[in-house]
Design a protein around this motif. Structure first.
Motif, short mmCIF file in Angstrom:
data_model
loop_
_atom_site.label_atom_id
_atom_site.label_comp_id
_atom_site.label_asym_id
_atom_site.label_seq_id
_atom_site.Cartn_x
_atom_site.Cartn_y
_atom_site.Cartn_z
N ALA A 83 0.80 -1.23 0.00
CA ALA A 83 0.00 0.00 0.00
C ALA A 83 0.83 1.27 0.00
O ALA A 83 0.27 2.37 0.06
CB ALA A 83 -0.92 0.00 1.22
N SER A 84 2.14 1.16 -0.07
CA SER A 84 2.98 2.35 0.00
C SER A 84 3.20 3.02 -1.35
O SER A 84 3.81 4.08 -1.43
CB SER A 84 4.34 2.00 0.61
OG SER A 84 5.00 1.02 -0.16
N SER A 85 2.69 2.41 -2.43
CA SER A 85 2.87 3.00 -3.76
C SER A 85 1.95 2.31 -4.75
O SER A 85 1.31 1.29 -4.44
CB SER A 85 4.33 2.87 -4.23
OG SER A 85 4.68 1.50 -4.37
N GLY A 86 1.91 2.84 -5.96
CA GLY A 86 1.26 2.19 -7.09
C GLY A 86 -0.18 1.79 -6.88
O GLY A 86 -1.00 2.55 -6.33
N ILE A 87 -0.52 0.59 -7.32
CA ILE A 87 -1.90 0.10 -7.26
C ILE A 87 -2.38 0.04 -5.82
O ILE A 87 -3.53 0.38 -5.53
CB ILE A 87 -2.00 -1.29 -7.92
CG1 ILE A 87 -1.62 -1.22 -9.40
CG2 ILE A 87 -3.41 -1.85 -7.78
CD1 ILE A 87 -1.49 -2.58 -10.07
N GLY A 88 -1.52 -0.41 -4.91
CA GLY A 88 -1.92 -0.51 -3.52
C GLY A 88 -2.29 0.83 -2.91
O GLY A 88 -3.30 0.96 -2.21
N GLU A 89 -1.48 1.84 -3.17
CA GLU A 89 -1.77 3.18 -2.66
C GLU A 89 -3.07 3.71 -3.24
O GLU A 89 -3.92 4.24 -2.52
CB GLU A 89 -0.61 4.12 -3.00
CG GLU A 89 -0.86 5.55 -2.54
CD GLU A 89 0.30 6.49 -2.87
OE1 GLU A 89 0.15 7.71 -2.64
OE2 GLU A 89 1.35 6.02 -3.36
N ALA A 90 -3.23 3.59 -4.55
CA ALA A 90 -4.45 4.09 -5.20
C ALA A 90 -5.68 3.33 -4.70
O ALA A 90 -6.75 3.93 -4.49
CB ALA A 90 -4.32 3.96 -6.72
#
Length: 298
Positions: A37-44
């Motif tokens: 969740a710290s970047s990319g798809i996870g964050e979005a």
């Protein structure tokens, strides 16, 4: 883009909800764990879930980036917690699961997004069994350990849902991705079987077979620099659709066509894939013999 992934029945229901003024998401009040969740798809995805009223448990290794995402969600009125965990560390994951369950009793939704890709031909892999071991560790065994840890509480409360971010490669069988696609296929297959065992407990599994997404994970492959790719925001909307509607599988039409072709004409599709792969050689990173295309998480 998101509408293309919804069945006519879902679209009809959505339109009915809009007309009736009911726009409440099934994620409202739910506890949703998102890995990577710290970047990319996870964050979005985390932002999309929080915007729908879900409590997001952000999971990744990078503490600073997790805190950045948590603060951004809370500044927009959402609810989030940051959990720094190395998902390849079995003892750390077991302790993490125990702590989460002690605090929340159960996790309603698990999004297995954390993962890494590697694109390297067999010609360069004969002495690199560690590529396969490392890829399986994060792409298969890490989500498997989370699923097994969280599943009993889901079954006990009579509700649970696991969303696995896999790949259209499960259907396409693209050359040079033997390590990556094999790891994702293992997770895809496990979840289909597990879902049949937990069906009576109202615990479901969704495999989201995404195409190419413009994240750090594809940066090391030069051929992808100009290739058509989905944005992380588009991918996140698809993941949220899977969270809300709980389909068994989400995939793109071209992958479904390829899957049928692989069954009906396997040798012909082998020849086509072989010819196509020769046009796109190994990346410089893969040829260098270092970490290769084991790149940043998505």
């Amino acid at each position: 883009m998101g509408l293309l992934w919804q069945t006519p029945a879902v679209l009809l229901r959505r339109l009915t909800e809009v007309v009736a003024g009911r726009r409440e998401s099934p994620l409202l009040g739910r506890t949703v764990m998102v890995t990577g969740a710290s970047s990319g798809i996870g964050e979005a995805t985390a932002h999309e879930v929080a915007a729908r009223g879900g409590r997001v448990l952000l999971v990744a290794r990078r503490v600073d980036e997790l805190e950045r995402v948590r603060r951004a969600i809370e500044e927009r009125g959402g609810e989030a917690e940051a959990w720094a965990v190395d998902l390849t560390d079995a003892a750390a994951v077991d302790a993490f699961v125990a702590e989460v369950l002690a605090r929340h009793s159960a996790v309603d939704h698990l999004v297995n997004n954390a993962g890494r890709s590697i694109r390297r031909s067999l010609d360069l892999s004969y002495d690199r069994i560690h590529d396969f071991e490392r890829t399986m560790a994060i792409n298969y065994f890490a989500p498997l350990r989370l699923i097994l840890g969280l599943l009993p509480a889901m079954r006990a409360q009579g509700f649970g849902h696991v969303v696995n971010i896999v790949t259209w490669g499960v259907q396409m069988k693209a050359p040079k991705f033997s390590a990556y696609i094999a790891s994702k296929t293992a997770l895809d297959t496990f979840s289909r079987i597990a879902g049949r065992e937990t069906y009576g407990d109202n615990v479901t599994f969704s495999n989201v077979r995404l195409p190419l997404v413009r994240t750090g994970m594809i940066a090391a492959t030069e051929a992808y620099a100009t290739a058509p790719a989905m944005s992380v925001e588009q991918a996140a909307r698809i993941v949220v659709h899977a969270l809300e509607e709980r389909p068994i599988t989400v995939s793109v039409p071209v992958a479904r066509v390829a899957e049928v072709a692989n069954l009906l004409a396997p040798r012909l599709t082998d020849a086509v894939a072989w010819a196509a792969s020769r046009r796109f050689p190994d990346s410089a990173a893969a040829r260098a013999g270092n970490a290769g295309d084991l790149t940043a998480p998505r």
